[in-house]
Design a protein around this motif. Structure first.
Motif, mmCIF file in Angstrom:
data_model
loop_
_atom_site.group_PDB
_atom_site.id
_atom_site.type_symbol
_atom_site.label_atom_id
_atom_site.label_comp_id
_atom_site.label_asym_id
_atom_site.label_seq_id
_atom_site.Cartn_x
_atom_site.Cartn_y
_atom_site.Cartn_z
ATOM 1 N N UNK A 621 0.822 -1.213 0.000
ATOM 2 C CA UNK A 621 0.000 0.000 0.000
ATOM 3 C C UNK A 621 0.854 1.260 0.000
ATOM 4 N N UNK A 622 2.050 1.198 0.549
ATOM 5 C CA UNK A 622 2.915 2.383 0.660
ATOM 6 C C UNK A 622 3.749 2.623 -0.591
ATOM 7 N N UNK A 623 4.018 1.580 -1.341
ATOM 8 C CA UNK A 623 4.974 1.693 -2.452
ATOM 9 C C UNK A 623 4.497 2.630 -3.555
ATOM 10 N N UNK A 624 3.208 2.653 -3.836
ATOM 11 C CA UNK A 624 2.722 3.495 -4.922
ATOM 12 C C UNK A 624 3.031 4.958 -4.693
ATOM 13 N N UNK A 625 2.693 5.462 -3.515
ATOM 14 C CA UNK A 625 2.957 6.861 -3.199
ATOM 15 C C UNK A 625 4.436 7.176 -3.161
ATOM 16 N N UNK A 626 5.273 6.266 -2.601
ATOM 17 C CA UNK A 626 6.716 6.498 -2.529
ATOM 18 C C UNK A 626 7.342 6.561 -3.916
ATOM 19 N N UNK A 627 6.890 5.670 -4.807
ATOM 20 C CA UNK A 627 7.442 5.649 -6.162
ATOM 21 C C UNK A 627 7.111 6.933 -6.908
ATOM 22 N N UNK A 656 -3.764 -7.945 -1.034
ATOM 23 C CA UNK A 656 -4.333 -7.586 -2.335
ATOM 24 C C UNK A 656 -4.899 -6.164 -2.302
ATOM 25 N N UNK A 657 -5.532 -5.823 -1.219
ATOM 26 C CA UNK A 657 -6.063 -4.453 -1.107
ATOM 27 C C UNK A 657 -4.928 -3.436 -1.172
#
Length: 823
Positions: A621-627, A656-657
């Motif tokens: 869940x955190x990776x999208x914003x960090x990228x 998955x969420x």
């Protein structure tokens, strides 16, 4: 004989003429009543004068009320009742207490026929409950606006039936004066009278009715619901201060009710245990979210006007919180009756301090906590007095200080007075709040005076902090000494103040605090390290040890401190991410997310393969914003590819969420079809999938896939009711949100259907979706649900109504959106 007959005839003629004279001439009756005739003649005269208008007749009848013969008095009273002249009222009232029962009854009957409020008031003053009831009945028949004082008087009657009858008459009058009287009835000792008053006020119009509701001491769920609806009313009236007061008032009533009633049911029941946990766990978050939403709206609506009316250098970001900033520049709220009554009510809740009989996550919920929380959001100088009055070592002083600090200079005088209070805790809280006022230098003499005489160590510590805030840097050493005290309370307070100090805290002091036996001090020390990081090996090692602390709050503080140290802490975080201890790995992931950067992203990518589904979910869940923050297209593509691959292999719904959330942020259109299939397979991912798909609708292929799936489901379940909780219908519900974004009218119908009839969680999600859409077409539906009264389980309804209320507020406060005309 002839002579005798003539005399008899003459006598009969004279008598007949006298009788005729009396019958045709009322003056003769007056003469009879006031003369020395016998009681029989006077009774006949009184009956002849019944209903006659004119002072001469009324005066004669009044005089007859003092006749020595009971029959005459009763006849005169009855005649005066028919006459209806108010002049007789004081004389008839005297007879109400006559020892002769028939006389007092006649007087009461006469008064009840005189259509004048004074006659009713005379009956209301009687010691006889039946006579008072006759007076109330009179007022009910007349329904005159000037009867309100008399009805208000009877609200103090010792007979419950009379008070209840008075409330019902006041309801029919419907004036502002009647509303004020009903306000008193909401404090009645009898539940039936209180309920009738509340019911009446709820149906009346005008702000005073709402004020009366807010002041009621009745803590029924029905009243909590009714006041809850006022939030939307006040939002629509552009009275946000009253909206905040209504919010605090309603939530405090919910807490009082549940703390004192609901949890006394069968807590061995699994159903009751779940409901109690749901309510007590979620309510604090609901309170904060709702009140901050309204507070932000208050700031947003008024900031432009404030900036135009005040010098530019006065408007400084961060100088004040929204509420205290507005209070400093706009002197409003002191005469807001809704606010004043809510403060009084919350004070009552705090004083009663009703507690539940059940432990929820190791704590015993108390309505006091929620009442203090509500107070801390209300912008009024009266709040300062209420908060200080509520101060106690045993409870929630955080909300007391926060409320006082947010009030700013409006609390100044109250705080100065409180600095001399007998209670040491009150003195300490007052000095601490004074230290945060904008012009703290003006408080410097007060702090110096306190230090000369004060013996309590906490009060002295807070006074030293006042002087430090005023520029006396030497006081920092005193705070450091207090932080190293053997007395835990003193050390805790000092560690709290070190966070605010501008000077760096010496390393040896920090190490001592990080290793303290009290978890609260360890947490505060971690917060100090996060704000003023020291990249020494000893500090880093101490923080790493806290990553496995028993307290979650300490672990979070340690992770944030390591993230603040940044790159020097990366080696230990790398080791921690590979630790055999799941708690340490989770703390490491938290620190890496806070730290950010390409190294942190790569470590989090590795944690996507962790054995713990919670760690995989958090990392995903955190990776999208960090990228996205990195702005590195290669890393962004690597994150996309990895997360997209997880959709095919991941078994955990939670993970998955997390993947779906990040792929939505990354606008990964290539994953749209997979997300739709996962939504079908795992309905619990529906909310995240709906939001992610809505972000990707700029791509025509995604839009086509969403609409294809929606139309297929819509055709299959055209007449299906969501009450049946079919998994397929849940798919239709969740796919409806992106379909509405794509401007599909049938999808709007599906959202409305679920909002009104769906399962508890789905109804909340439907309200949230509608709030996100900011579509005025949904406003009527949300308002209806926000006022929804169900006979099912109250905690569930509470959450649904709050979600609908919040969504409606968001729509109402959106730019260029007005309240519906039919509200």
């Amino acid at each position: 004989m002839i002579r005798i007959r003539m005399l008899s005839i003459v006598s009969l003629v004279i008598i007949a003429s006298l009788l005729v004279s009396c019958a045709g001439n009322p003056y003769s009756c007056v003469t009879t009543l006031t003369g020395s005739k016998g009681p029989a003649a006077k009774v006949r005269a009184a009956k002849k004068l019944a209903g006659m208008k004119g002072d001469i007749y009324v005066d004669a009848l009044v005089k007859a009320l003092y006749d020595p013969h009971q029959r005459v008095i009763i006849a005169a009273a009855d005649a005066l009742g028919e006459t209806g002249d108010p002049k007789a009222i004081p004389h008839l009232e005297k007879l109400l207490s006559d020892g002769r029962g028939d006389v007092s009854k006649a007087a009461a009957s006469a008064l009840s026929r005189i259509r004048d409020v004074s006659a009713a008031e005379a009956l209301l003053r009687s010691d006889n409950s039946k006579y008072r009831s006759m007076g109330i009945d009179m007022l009910g028949r007349m329904q005159l606006p000037n009867s309100v004082p008399a009805l208000a008087f009877i609200l103090g009657d010792r007979d419950t039936g009379n008070r209840l009858a008075a409330v019902k008459i006041l309801r029919r009058l419907g004036t502002e004066e009647a509303t004020a009287a009903l306000k008193r009835a909401t404090q009645d000792p009898d539940a039936a009278v209180r309920a009738e008053a509340v019911k009446t006020l709820s149906s009346m119009e005008g702000s005073s009715a709402f004020v009366a509701l807010s002041a009621s001491s009745d803590n029924s769920i029905d009243l909590a619901k009714r006041i809850e609806r006022l939030v939307l009313h006040f939002i629509e009236q552009d009275d946000l201060r009253s909206a905040l007061a209504a919010e605090a008032n309603s939530l405090a009533r919910y807490m009082v009710y549940y703390c004192t009633n609901y949890v006394q049911q069968d807590m061995y029941s699994e159903r009751d245990q779940k409901l109690t946990q749901l309510f007590f766990e979620d309510t604090p978050e609901i309170i904060v979210d709702e009140m901050e939403l309204i507070s932000s709206a208050l700031l947003g609506r008024e900031l432009t006007d404030i900036a135009q009316r005040h010098e530019a250098d006065y408007v400084q970001p961060g100088r004040y919180t929204p509420r205290s900033f507005l209070a400093a520049v706009k002197d409003e709220g002191e005469t807001n009756e809704m606010v004043i009554e809510t403060i009084r009510y919350l004070e009552m809740v705090i004083a009663a301090d009703s507690k539940s009989l059940v432990m929820v996550n190791g704590r015993q919920p108390s309505s006091r906590q929620y009442a203090l929380m509500g107070l801390s959001f209300i912008d009024s100088a009266a709040t300062a007095q209420a908060l200080l009055k509520s101060a106690s070592r045993n409870y929630y002083d955080f909300y007391i200080v926060r409320g006082l600090v947010d009030l700013g200079f409006r609390a100044k005088q109250a705080l100065i007075s409180a600095s001399k209070a007998e209670n040491a805790f009150v003195r300490s809280q007052a000095m601490l709040a004074l230290a945060f006022l904008p012009d703290v230098s003006a408080i410097e003499p007060i702090a110096e005076e306190v230090l000369k005489t004060e013996a309590d160590p906490i009060v002295r510590l807070h006074s030293q902090f006042v002087l430090y805030q005023a520029g006396r840097s030497e006081m920092f050493d005193e705070i450091l000494k207090a932080a190293q005290s053997d007395e835990t309370t003193t050390a805790l307070r000092a560690s709290y103040l070190l966070w605010y100090a501008a000077e760096p805290v010496p390393e040896d002091v920090l190490l001592m605090l990080l290793g303290h036996s009290d978890y609260r001090i360890r947490r505060r020390a971690g917060d100090v390290c996060a704000k003023k990081p020291i990249a020494s090996a000893a500090i880093i090692d101490a923080l790493v040890q806290l990553m496995d602390d028993k307290s979650k709050l300490v672990r979070i503080s340690a992770a944030e401190a390591l993230a603040a140290i940044d790159r020097p802490a990366l080696p230990v975080l790398q080791d921690a991410a590979s630790s055999s201890n799941r708690v340490i790995r989770k703390s490491a992931a938290r620190a890496l997310v806070t730290m950010g950067g390409d190294e942190a992203v790569r470590l989090l990518l590795k944690l996507l393969g962790d054995s713990s589904s919670a760690i995989r979910a958090f990392s995903a869940q955190s990776l999208g914003g960090l990228a996205i923050e990195l702005g590195n297209l290669d890393i962004e593509e690597e994150v996309r590819t990895t997360l997209r691959g997880m959709l095919d292999t991941e078994k955990s719904t939670m993970a998955l969420r997390g993947c779906i959330v990040s792929l939505g942020k990354l606008n990964d259109v290539a994953s749209a079809k997979k997300i739709i299939k996962i939504m079908e397979r795992e309905p619990e991912t529906g909310k995240e999938a709906a939001l992610a798909l809505a972000m990707m609708l700029d791509d025509e292929s995604v839009k086509k896939a969403v609409m294809l799936r929606f139309r297929k489901l819509d055709t299959a379940y055209m007449g299906f009711s969501p009450v049946h909780s079919s998994e397929e219908y849940r798919q239709l519900f969740f796919i409806s949100y992106p379909a509405v974004v794509a401007n599909e009218e049938r999808a709007r119908k599906r959202l409305r259907n679920v909002l009104m009839q769906g399962e508890f969680k789905d109804r909340i999600a439907a309200a949230e979706f509608m709030g996100r859409l900011l579509d005025r077409a949904f406003l009527k539906d949300l308002l209806k649900v926000a006022e929804y009264e169900s006979k099912s389980l109250a905690p569930f309804d509470f959450r649904v109504r709050r979600a609908a209320q919040r969504a409606a507020i968001e729509i109402l406060l959106a730019e260029d959106v007005e309240a519906p005309a039919d509200r």
